[in-house]
Design a protein around this motif. Structure first.
Motif, mmCIF file in Angstrom:
data_model
loop_
_atom_site.group_PDB
_atom_site.id
_atom_site.type_symbol
_atom_site.label_atom_id
_atom_site.label_comp_id
_atom_site.label_asym_id
_atom_site.label_seq_id
_atom_site.Cartn_x
_atom_site.Cartn_y
_atom_site.Cartn_z
ATOM 1 N N LEU A 1 12.153 18.156 2.004
ATOM 2 C CA LEU A 1 13.051 17.182 1.378
ATOM 3 C C LEU A 1 12.664 17.018 -0.091
ATOM 4 C CD1 LEU A 1 13.140 14.553 4.285
ATOM 5 C CD2 LEU A 1 15.013 16.068 3.580
ATOM 6 N N ALA A 2 13.660 16.813 -0.931
ATOM 7 C CA ALA A 2 13.414 16.720 -2.375
ATOM 8 C C ALA A 2 12.496 15.541 -2.683
ATOM 9 C CB ALA A 2 14.732 16.557 -3.110
ATOM 10 N N LYS A 3 11.567 15.785 -3.628
ATOM 11 C CA LYS A 3 10.656 14.701 -4.004
ATOM 12 C C LYS A 3 11.436 13.542 -4.624
ATOM 13 C CE LYS A 3 6.760 17.732 -4.970
ATOM 14 N NZ LYS A 3 5.738 18.119 -5.954
ATOM 15 N N SER A 4 12.418 13.924 -5.482
ATOM 16 C CA SER A 4 13.183 12.881 -6.136
ATOM 17 C C SER A 4 14.641 13.338 -6.232
ATOM 18 C CB SER A 4 12.610 12.620 -7.523
ATOM 19 O OG SER A 4 13.394 11.679 -8.211
ATOM 20 N N LYS B 1 0.828 -1.204 0.000
ATOM 21 C CA LYS B 1 0.000 0.000 0.000
ATOM 22 C C LYS B 1 0.869 1.264 0.000
ATOM 23 C CE LYS B 1 -4.115 -1.967 2.193
ATOM 24 N NZ LYS B 1 -5.148 -1.657 1.183
ATOM 25 N N ILE B 2 1.990 1.197 0.685
ATOM 26 C CA ILE B 2 2.907 2.352 0.700
ATOM 27 C C ILE B 2 3.473 2.583 -0.697
ATOM 28 C CG2 ILE B 2 5.164 3.132 1.545
ATOM 29 C CD1 ILE B 2 4.431 1.805 4.258
ATOM 30 N N ASP B 3 3.902 1.513 -1.326
ATOM 31 C CA ASP B 3 4.426 1.658 -2.694
ATOM 32 C C ASP B 3 3.366 2.264 -3.609
ATOM 33 O OD1 ASP B 3 6.900 0.685 -2.034
ATOM 34 O OD2 ASP B 3 6.500 -1.362 -2.717
ATOM 35 N N ALA B 4 2.127 1.805 -3.442
ATOM 36 C CA ALA B 4 1.050 2.279 -4.320
ATOM 37 C C ALA B 4 0.682 3.737 -4.040
ATOM 38 C CB ALA B 4 -0.178 1.372 -4.163
ATOM 39 N N ALA B 5 0.916 4.177 -2.837
ATOM 40 C CA ALA B 5 0.527 5.547 -2.464
ATOM 41 C C ALA B 5 1.715 6.498 -2.527
ATOM 42 C CB ALA B 5 -0.065 5.539 -1.045
ATOM 43 N N LYS B 6 2.695 6.147 -3.328
ATOM 44 C CA LYS B 6 3.910 6.947 -3.388
ATOM 45 C C LYS B 6 3.620 8.430 -3.609
ATOM 46 C CE LYS B 6 7.604 5.417 -5.620
ATOM 47 N NZ LYS B 6 8.620 5.125 -6.669
ATOM 48 N N GLU B 7 2.749 8.718 -4.557
ATOM 49 C CA GLU B 7 2.558 10.115 -4.938
ATOM 50 C C GLU B 7 2.038 10.995 -3.791
ATOM 51 O OE1 GLU B 7 0.448 12.367 -8.530
ATOM 52 O OE2 GLU B 7 1.000 10.276 -8.975
ATOM 53 N N PRO B 8 0.910 10.629 -3.185
ATOM 54 C CA PRO B 8 0.449 11.494 -2.080
ATOM 55 C C PRO B 8 1.418 11.535 -0.908
ATOM 56 C CG PRO B 8 -0.939 9.502 -2.283
ATOM 57 C CD PRO B 8 -0.076 9.554 -3.502
ATOM 58 N N LEU B 9 2.097 10.431 -0.622
ATOM 59 C CA LEU B 9 3.059 10.430 0.487
ATOM 60 C C LEU B 9 4.206 11.397 0.201
ATOM 61 C CD1 LEU B 9 3.204 6.585 1.255
ATOM 62 C CD2 LEU B 9 2.308 8.366 2.780
ATOM 63 N N VAL B 10 4.706 11.341 -1.024
ATOM 64 C CA VAL B 10 5.827 12.206 -1.387
ATOM 65 C C VAL B 10 5.399 13.671 -1.371
ATOM 66 C CG1 VAL B 10 7.332 12.860 -3.318
ATOM 67 C CG2 VAL B 10 7.124 10.444 -2.644
ATOM 68 N N GLU B 11 4.208 13.933 -1.887
ATOM 69 C CA GLU B 11 3.703 15.314 -1.875
ATOM 70 C C GLU B 11 3.619 15.854 -0.448
ATOM 71 O OE1 GLU B 11 3.065 17.539 -4.130
ATOM 72 O OE2 GLU B 11 3.462 16.215 -5.849
ATOM 73 N N ALA B 12 3.012 15.054 0.409
ATOM 74 C CA ALA B 12 2.816 15.512 1.792
ATOM 75 C C ALA B 12 4.150 15.737 2.485
ATOM 76 C CB ALA B 12 1.977 14.497 2.568
ATOM 77 N N ALA B 13 5.055 14.780 2.316
ATOM 78 C CA ALA B 13 6.336 14.888 3.011
ATOM 79 C C ALA B 13 7.159 16.046 2.452
ATOM 80 C CB ALA B 13 7.111 13.576 2.896
ATOM 81 N N HIS B 14 7.080 16.239 1.162
ATOM 82 C CA HIS B 14 7.822 17.359 0.584
ATOM 83 C C HIS B 14 7.310 18.680 1.151
ATOM 84 C CE1 HIS B 14 9.982 19.894 -2.179
ATOM 85 N NE2 HIS B 14 8.841 20.432 -2.600
#
Lengths: 524, 524
Positions: free
Chosen positions: A93-96, A75-88
């Motif tokens: 921290l850089a998204k990528s 589920k974490i792998d699948a939710a990469k986009e919203p997780l990265v957005e929120a954490a950024h």
């Protein structure tokens, strides 16, 4: 609207004594979402539910708990986009590559490793003494409170990171206390974890989340009789208060507090490949704006041409490199203060030390120097951790003084020694390593300390004050699971009543067990 | 003349702030030998010498340290007579079989097991990850302070017992603090240890001995930066003061404090073999006048005919058995006080409670009862440890109340459940064991808790307040060595600089190492 806390399987309004918002460090603006500061009533409810979940988990086969960890990882792998957005947004921290390609796969990978260890039981050190009729293994300890740090919103997150994975894989529910700098990221993880828990038939309270409490309630939480243990990664001052409370109640608490991670550069290494070492050092020291537990905060070298050149080149490189964004206004403030403290003790500021452009959390890349004599006159002061993009080079006048400086170090997570590949430093290495190894959890050669591999041989730990106990690692599976377990012997216990791990039959066909002194995967 | 302390390899006059004498508990008379109470200056000297010895020990091959342990064990066996005489005079324990045939061979055997583990390195959990280039193992932690208890002058003695053996085998020197009730016995051991150290080329300060310090100096000792860790076995109140001091300094301290060792007698067991259980219980409860850490201090049963009969028979048996001699006037006084405390909470005194004949340290065998309801009204009070020949039987009205009583227990070293061999108690067992197992370090079936086998699968430990950490055992090799060790990773460290345990070649040809996930004795 204020976010809800996750208690006993339900997202519900907190019993709140206030609210807070995270700040976007790239803009210095508060993020819109409001999060509650929980009262003791929320902690109390979490503890009741966790205690019940711990009982239920003790009845579950390990393979079921492993299923939960695996599904959560997916589920974490699948939710990469919203997780990265929120954490950024919350950490800068850089998204990528950092968040999306580094920390996220590390996080799901860690959960899968934990699942594997949970399934096999290899972590539990099952031991059978047939002559004495005694069998032992490590077993779950009870609810684990996890206080995650600011610098790894995924991989050390309170409901997603290494402590979480280890606690669950050892069979314990987790009460997560979000780091206040990234509450929304943590909330998203808790949603995924709850889904995974429901879909795999876990007790609802296997994962719970509160965002913040008052200090006194935090101390009460880690000392509560319903708690098994606590994992804490963060500032030394807050950590030591929790430690005092947990210690007084006899509750294990595993802390990762502070570390300056000394890097020793011997003359032969600087002569042979000084430029490469500058590259490696600057890469490691400025990566993630230096906000790593294993950031090389203190360089130790011997006066001489190579050292002079190293300092001059690093100074240029620091001056010429853009200053990264820091995690929060608090980090920026604390870094500035630490630099002032070090300079107050007499460190010479070579470059940096001040703010860069306004409008984001950042400080100029900072390089300081001090002499070995200065360091030895106040070792404690010169070991002030400057968490962020600042380093101190201590120049000893000779090898003997260098060894004295090392002998005056506190416990650290890591210690590195660079020496001449051709061997000219070997005699010095022996002296340096002899002093340094007892002070550190991980000893490196010819390599910077950042980058903590998830390896069975990793020790992300070290003597106090790097952590609270020199025998445990926070990273690395299966070792990290042992923190959240109790040793239990079964003496003359009837065969059908033994835990699966200790039965005559190897429960998985491949679980290592120490039977009469020899490790084997065979049945008895 | 006042006895000398052993500091830095020399027997010398203590820097003394007073003297004390032990008492012969069989006569209540003070023994003639005077022992010094050391000032901080003695502690300080011991710490300096121990720190230097720790450095020297790190340079020694494990096989050399093992030689010392083996030779010391031989010397102990050869000195059986004077050791037994001294211990008998100081503790009142029977010369035979207890001291000469039980505790002494256990002590030398334990040292030999520790030597074997030291030689093989099996305790150090060597782990190699070839892909990551990281290797880890446990390594010595530094000087270990050992505070031995009063009840095992040999096998838990501060310079002869399990903590000593474990600390040395893990590569650390020991600063022994003698138990004040048997200083002469401890002195004799230290003499033998020093001889063995000299004959095997150990650093002189591998073993040091002081007899007593002021409380404040003891607290300062365990918190000193030169100390690696502390092992303490003794009273809860003194232990908790040392724990607070060590915790505040971030120094590991392993404590064995107090335990009432609940024994649950299920109805089917009492019906099937009540008489045998009475025999086993009285044997265990009165052996050594009940002065064992794992003495069955609290019996838990359900109201009924079998329980009534058990109580009545035990009462008779207690009344008809001679009261053993207690270890010291302090033990006798504290036992009397504990019985009064329990009776103050409402326990009914069935037999005993008072002095027997004058002229020796002894109290009549004491049996008390209480109801489950009484217990639940004040679980803490009813768990007052009565160290000695006294037991409390708690009678619950039904299984549910029995389980509630168990759920209200503190952490204990052991928990026993007797159930019907034919299976009639099996459903009850499941409920009882589910509540009891998390509370105890060792779970037993159909067997009393006294008798702690030196086994790799033994856990002589348990949740607080039985000990200070639920993950460690004080008895059992190799496990007990891990208390006095630090985990160290070697990351990218050049091959010739690795510890022998982590080299490509298996250092002994038979040391178990976890290489890329599988335990093996092969070379890399």
């Amino acid at each position: 609207m204020t976010a809800k806390v996750l208690l006993a399987g339900t997202w519900r309004d907190a019993d709140s004594v206030g609210t807070f918002q995270a700040t976007n460090p790239n803009t210095n603006e508060k993020l819109p979402a409001e999060f509650p500061i929980s009262s003791w009533a929320d902690c109390d409810a979490a503890l009741d539910a966790a205690a019940e979940a711990a009982r239920e988990m003790r009845k579950l086969p390990a393979a079921k708990i492993a299923e939960f960890l695996d599904l959560y990882a997916d589920k974490i792998d699948a939710a990469k986009e919203p997780l990265v957005e929120a954490a950024h947004a919350e950490t800068g921290l850089a998204k990528s590559p950092r968040l999306a390609d580094g920390e996220l796969p590390r996080t799901s990978g860690q959960l899968r490793s934990a699942a594997e260890s949970c399934r096999s039981g290899d972590w539990a050190l099952a031991t059978i003494d047939t002559a004495a009729g005694i069998r032992s293994c490590y077993e779950p300890l009870g609810p684990v409170c996890v206080f995650g740090p600011n610098n790894f919103p995924f991989a050390f997150g309170s409901v997603s990171g290494g402590d979480f994975a280890a606690a669950i894989a050892a069979g314990n529910p987790v009460i997560g206390k979000a780091n206040s700098s990234h509450p929304e990221t943590t909330r998203l993880f808790a949603e995924l974890a709850l889904e995974a828990a429901k879909e795999t038939g876990m007790p609802a309270a296997i994962v719970q989340l509160i965002y913040r409490t008052g200090h006194a309630d935090g101390e009460r939480l880690v000392a509560d009789p319903r708690v098994g243990a606590t994992g804490y990664t963060g500032s030394r001052s807050a950590g030591l208060k929790l430690k005092a409370a947990a210690d007084a109640a006899g509750k294990p608490i595993y802390l990762e507090l502070s570390s300056v991670n000394p890097v020793v550069l011997l003359p032969g290494a600087l002569a042979a490949r000084g430029d490469e070492i500058v590259d490696e050092f600057c890469g490691s020291a400025l990566m993630g704006s230096g906000q790593f537990c294993t950031n090389p905060g203190v360089v130790l070298a011997i006066a001489g041409e190579g050292t002079d050149k190293f300092i001059a080149t690093v100074k240029e490189r620091f001056a010429g490199s853009p200053a990264g964004t820091l995690l929060s206004p608090a980090v920026a403030g604390s870094l500035k203060q630490s630099i002032e403290t070090l300079c107050g003790f007499g460190a010479e500021l070579l470059v940096g030390g001040g703010e860069v452009e306004a409008g984001r959390c950042a400080l100029a890349n900072t390089l300081m120097t001090a002499t070995g004599k200065q360091f030895l006159a106040d070792p404690e002061g010169f070991q002030t951790e400057a968490f962020g993009n600042a380093s101190l080079v201590v120049v000893a006048e000779d090898l003997a003084e260098l060894c004295n400086v090392i002998a005056s170090l506190e416990g650290n997570l890591t210690g590195c020694v660079y020496s001449d590949p051709a061997g000219s430093d070997d005699a010095s290495y022996d002296q340096v390593a002899f002093e340094l190894t007892p002070k550190v959890g991980r000893m490196l050669n010819d390599k910077m300390p950042t980058g903590v591999a998830v390896s069975a041989a990793m020790n992300h730990g070290g003597p106090y004050p790097a952590t609270g106990h020199p025998g445990f690692t926070a990273v690395g599976i299966p070792g990290s699971l042992l923190r959240f377990a109790k040793l239990t012997s079964f003496d003359n216990v009837r065969a059908e009543r033994l835990p699966a791990l200790l039965g005559d039959k190897n429960p998985t066909g491949q679980t290592p067990r120490r039977i009469d002194g020899a490790w084997t995967t065979a049945d008895l």
